[in-house]
Design an enzyme around this catalytic site. Structure first.
Site, PDB file in Angstrom:
ATOM      1  CB  CYS A 140      55.362  57.409  42.078  1.00 58.84           C
ATOM      2  SG  CYS A 140      53.816  56.578  42.476  1.00 58.84           S
TER       3      CYS A 140
ATOM      4  CB  CYS B  41      53.347  58.478  46.414  1.00 64.52           C
ATOM      5  SG  CYS B  41      54.849  57.677  45.838  1.00 64.52           S
TER       6      CYS B  41
ATOM      7  CE1 TYR C 155      34.764  18.825  31.975  1.00 60.59           C
ATOM      8  CE2 TYR C 155      33.514  20.373  30.658  1.00 60.59           C
ATOM      9  CZ  TYR C 155      34.291  20.095  31.764  1.00 60.59           C
ATOM     10  OH  TYR C 155      34.579  21.097  32.643  1.00 60.59           O
TER      11      TYR C 155
ATOM     12  CB  CYS D  51      53.650  54.420  47.133  1.00 62.61           C
ATOM     13  SG  CYS D  51      52.637  54.600  45.658  1.00 62.61           S
TER      14      CYS D  51
ATOM     15  CE  LYS E 222      41.203  29.637  25.415  1.00 56.28           C
ATOM     16  NZ  LYS E 222      41.762  30.251  26.533  1.00 56.28           N
TER      17      LYS E 222
ATOM     18  CD  GLU F  17      35.922  15.868  25.188  1.00 51.55           C
ATOM     19  OE1 GLU F  17      35.544  16.784  25.949  1.00 51.55           O
ATOM     20  OE2 GLU F  17      36.145  14.711  25.577  1.00 51.55           O
TER      21      GLU F  17
ATOM     22  CE  LYS G  97      39.177  25.976  27.415  1.00 55.04           C
ATOM     23  NZ  LYS G  97      38.371  27.107  27.822  1.00 55.04           N
TER      24      LYS G  97
ATOM     25  CB  CYS H  79      56.680  53.875  42.787  1.00 53.10           C
ATOM     26  SG  CYS H  79      56.540  54.719  44.373  1.00 53.10           S
TER      27      CYS H  79
ATOM     28  CG  ASP I 170      33.585  31.063  26.040  1.00 58.89           C
ATOM     29  OD1 ASP I 170      34.104  30.883  27.163  1.00 58.89           O
ATOM     30  OD2 ASP I 170      33.683  32.126  25.402  1.00 58.89           O
TER      31      ASP I 170
HETATM   32  S1  IVH Z   1      38.024  19.028  30.383  1.00 56.26           S
HETATM   33  C1  IVH Z   1      41.165  20.136  33.830  1.00 56.26           C
HETATM   34  N1  IVH Z   1      36.556  19.430  28.317  1.00 56.26           N
HETATM   35  O1  IVH Z   1      37.544  24.662  30.017  1.00 56.26           O
HETATM   36  C2  IVH Z   1      39.831  20.560  33.440  1.00 56.26           C
HETATM   37  N2  IVH Z   1      36.917  21.274  29.776  1.00 56.26           N
HETATM   38  O2  IVH Z   1      40.079  26.005  30.573  1.00 56.26           O
HETATM   39  C3  IVH Z   1      39.369  19.551  32.475  1.00 56.26           C
HETATM   40  N3  IVH Z   1      35.783  23.317  29.140  1.00 56.26           N
HETATM   41  O3  IVH Z   1      37.410  24.454  33.496  1.00 56.26           O
HETATM   42  C4  IVH Z   1      38.231  20.013  31.794  1.00 56.26           C
HETATM   43  N4  IVH Z   1      34.822  22.518  27.336  1.00 56.26           N
HETATM   44  O4  IVH Z   1      35.211  24.637  32.242  1.00 56.26           O
HETATM   45  C5  IVH Z   1      37.087  19.983  29.405  1.00 56.26           C
HETATM   46  N5  IVH Z   1      35.254  19.615  26.437  1.00 56.26           N
HETATM   47  C6  IVH Z   1      35.778  20.170  27.529  1.00 56.26           C
HETATM   48  C7  IVH Z   1      35.547  21.523  27.882  1.00 56.26           C
HETATM   49  C8  IVH Z   1      36.152  22.031  29.016  1.00 56.26           C
HETATM   50  C9  IVH Z   1      34.969  23.587  28.116  1.00 56.26           C
HETATM   51  C10 IVH Z   1      36.198  24.295  30.180  1.00 56.26           C
HETATM   52  C11 IVH Z   1      36.097  23.785  31.593  1.00 56.26           C
HETATM   53  C12 IVH Z   1      37.460  23.996  32.196  1.00 56.26           C
HETATM   54  C13 IVH Z   1      38.038  25.015  31.274  1.00 56.26           C
HETATM   55  C14 IVH Z   1      39.542  24.956  31.297  1.00 56.26           C
END
Ligand code: IVH
Length: 689
Positions: A416, A419, A234, A440, A322, A122, A124, A434, A126
């Protein structure tokens, strides 16, 4: 019928009908992008709903479409404890990391190394994760992730997001349902929002994620309503029901119930398919209407997901692959050497601000003296900055062709910078430190900051600026001083409220925030102490093992080394910390003002194994050792490495040797692998029932 002539009963009936009708048209419009009603007809329905509510305000329903407009502002967000923790994801940065992730799963499940495991891939998204609770199909609670254990109640804000259903579609949804997903802002809405902000001289948001976060955590939900947020669901969790499901089933159901589910998902049958999905999506990344920062791979079969369990704060069954970090060139204006909580000197690059992947960067880490020497980084250089996800930006290289002729090498300080104290570099370590400890001021202030931070004592109202001022003026020097602040303030000729920036109300709020944290869990307490190398995961392991502070204070090296996840280095740091008289004194002093709760298992299941000590021996046929251990812990049992008269059960696989012999000599109950599995399955059925 004209609203004027509606009686209460008729009004209530019509409001119910309108809520369903409007929810259905929202679903057609926002989720399916296939409306069946004209805009005018839709507006007429909403207007009628509003007018009936105006005449009978007490009949407004929890799922009323008028919640989309927003509710009156609230003074603060209430905290909500998550029924199950909201976890994080482990990261993969290369194809090899993905292969290793799948191999780890196979090893854990004791599957042959060529077994195909069906995985859901899926995008990810943002954005920010959110949790939504539905009862009988109505949205009753929505929360932020917070620290994963506890979030904030932002129901009114979430209700303004059009593709979050207020009422679920159809009628085959679980009575009690928790849905999780990502709140985000589309690239288009982000640009529009920033244009509007610039037009009224407001600072633009750096990226869609920040804009979504800023919009969601508004105390005034009408502002959230104006910000065009969106939601992709999701996952869901039903309090009861079958676990014979897959992630594909979950997404299909979510979509049927009216949620927007990302359409870019793909079911993959092996790691090669996963990485080719990743490559395909990376190419299309910039053409998607929303930001993504990678791909999430999830084991499709939920039964396997459950067996895989979690490690620390991350599930073993999923990983985030990523996208490559984004880079940019800029000029290094200065080098600042900062002193951290443990005295480590960290060089920081002060940069001419530059946009890296949508985020304005003006500082970046230079790691340590060796790294700086290796790259020969100098003030005035043109440098390449890299930013990957939430990681602190780094200086990756110097563009030597652009180096000014008169540039001078940088000399790392031998004193340092705060300090003036002596700086030492321990053998084998890269960091200079330090040695002045809490004499400090930089170290003392950093320790205070860490102590009050969100994952530690989480004291609101003690921000960096206040802490620094309090330290400078001698109001708070040690951690204990935080808890005696109010008492001293009452007798002070210059109380808090006489200080600049403070009033009676803000002082009261601060004292209340401190009081709220006078009771703390053992793992948080251990984490707050700032023991070198002890982060949240280790603090939890320690709390789980020792159960109370006295036992932890009496820790010895051999015990620590027996805890999975704690290595020699870390164990030595813990012992060194506990043997330092000043730290012992501090723990004693703190205890006079706070209550530290004994550790309680949060996520265990009651079973005949709860509270028992078990030992695994021999070769298990269907389980890896790690899985067996995880199962035992889930049942509330303690897993020991050797058999003694404290052992309650020994689970013996084939070829069990001396441990089995000792167990039968001591008369300890011996279980076969099959008997063990039956106990585990029985416990799982008990929770499902
Ligand atoms: S599954 C264990 N599916 O990514 C958490 N997360 O880095 C399982 N996120 O906190 C989440 N798209 O906010 C899942 N298709 C997706 C996602 C997703 C974005 C985010 C989510 C999570 C974070 C983890």
């Amino acid at each position: 019928m004209t609203i004027e002539f509606l009686n209460r009963e008729e009004a209530a009936k019509e409001l119910e009908h309108l809520a369903r009708e409007i929810a259905y048209h929202d679903y057609r419009y926002y989720t399916l992008a296939d409306p069946t009603l004209s805009d005018e007809a839709y507006d007429a329905l909403r207007l009628r709903n509003l007018e009936i509510e105006k005449k009978f305000p007490d009949l407004r329903r929890v799922d009323s479409p008028s919640h989309r407009i927003g509710a009156p502002p609230s003074p603060e967000f209430e905290k909500v404890k998550h029924r199950k923790p909201m976890l994080s994801l482990d990261n993969a940065f290369s194809d090899e990391d993905v292969f290793e992730f799948l191999n780890r799963i196979r090893r854990f499940l004791k599957l042959p190394s060529d077994t195909k495991i069906s995985m859901m891939a899926e995008p990810k998204i943002d954005g920010l994760s959110a949790s939504l609770h539905y009862q009988n199909g109505q949205l009753v609670l929505g929360a932020t992730r917070g620290d994963g254990q506890e979030g904030e109640n932002i129901t009114a804000n979430l209700k303004t997001i059009r593709d979050i259903p207020l009422i679920l579609q159809g009628d085959c949804y679980p009575k009690n349902l928790e849905v999780r997903g990502e709140v985000y802002m589309s690239k288009g809405d982000f640009d529009l929002l920033n244009q509007k902000r610039l037009a009224v001289s407001e600072a633009p948001f750096a990226n869609p994620r920040n804009a979504a976060a800023g919009s969601l955590r508004q105390l005034d939900p009408t502002i959230t309503a104006e910000r065009s947020l969106r939601f992709f669901a999701y996952s869901y969790d039903a309090l009861s029901g079958s676990s014979d499901l897959t992630q594909s089933d979950i997404l299909t159901s979510l979509s049927q119930w009216g949620f927007s589910v990302n359409q870019e998902i793909e079911l993959c049958s092996d790691e090669n398919e996963l990485v080719s999905y990743y490559k395909k999506l990376e190419e299309r990344r910039s053409s998607l209407p929303y930001e993504i920062d990678g791909v999430v791979y999830k084991v499709n079969d939920l039964k396997l997901q459950q067996r895989l369990g979690t490690i620390g704060r991350c599930p073993r069954h999923s990983i985030a692959h990523k996208f490559a970090a984004e880079k940019a060139e800029t000029i290094l204006i200065n080098i600042d050497v900062q002193v951290g909580r443990t005295g480590v000197l960290t060089p920081v690059a002060i940069l001419q601000p530059v946009l890296v992947g949508g985020v304005m960067v003006s500082r970046a880490t230079l790691h340590n003296e060796d790294e700086m020497k290796r790259k020969d980084i100098r003030v005035g250089d043109t440098v390449v900055i890299q930013r990957a996800g939430d990681v602190i930006p780094q200086v990756v290289e110097v563009v030597l062709s652009k180096r000014p002729k008169d540039s001078q090498p940088f000399h790392f300080p031998n004193q340092c910078p705060v300090c003036g104290g002596q700086v030492l570099r321990e053998e084998g370590l890269v960091a200079k430190r330090c040695v002045n400890g809490f004499d400090c001021s930089a170290q003392a202030i950093q320790r205070l900051r860490y102590f009050v931070s969100r994952d530690a004592f989480d004291i609101e109202g003690l921000g960096d600026r206040h802490l620094e001022n309090f330290y400078k003026d001698g109001l708070i020097h040690t951690l204990t001083d935080i808890f005696t602040l109010q008492e001293r303030d009452q007798n002070s000729p210059t109380p808090l409220l006489s200080r600049e920036g403070w009033g009676a109300q803000s002082a009261r709020n601060l004292f209340e925030a401190i009081d709220k944290r006078r009771t703390i869990s053992l793992d948080r307490f251990i984490f707050s102490l700032g023991i070198p190398q002890v982060g949240q995961v280790t603090a939890k392991l320690l709390a789980k093992y020792y159960k109370n502070l006295d036992a932890f204070e009496a820790a010895v090296l051999s015990d620590l080394l027996g805890i999975e996840g704690i290595g020699v280095n870390m164990a030595n740091d813990i012992i060194r910390f506990l043997e330092t008289p000043e730290q012992r004194q501090l723990i004693n002093d703190l205890q006079k003002h706070i209550t530290i709760l004994h550790y309680e298992e949060i996520e265990t299941v009651r079973s005949p194994m709860t509270g028992k000590t078990v030992v695994f021996t021999g070769t298990l046929q269907t389980l890896s050792r790690s899985e067996a251990k995880a199962q035992a812990e889930r049942l509330g049992a303690r897993v020991a490495g050797s058999v003694s008269n404290k052992t309650d059960y020994v689970i013996a696989g084939s070829d069990a040797g001396s441990k089995l012999k000792t167990a039968s000599e001591l008369g300890i109950t011996i279980l076969s692998e099959q008997q063990w599995t039956e106990i585990v399955n029985q416990a799982a059925e008990n929770i499902a029932a």
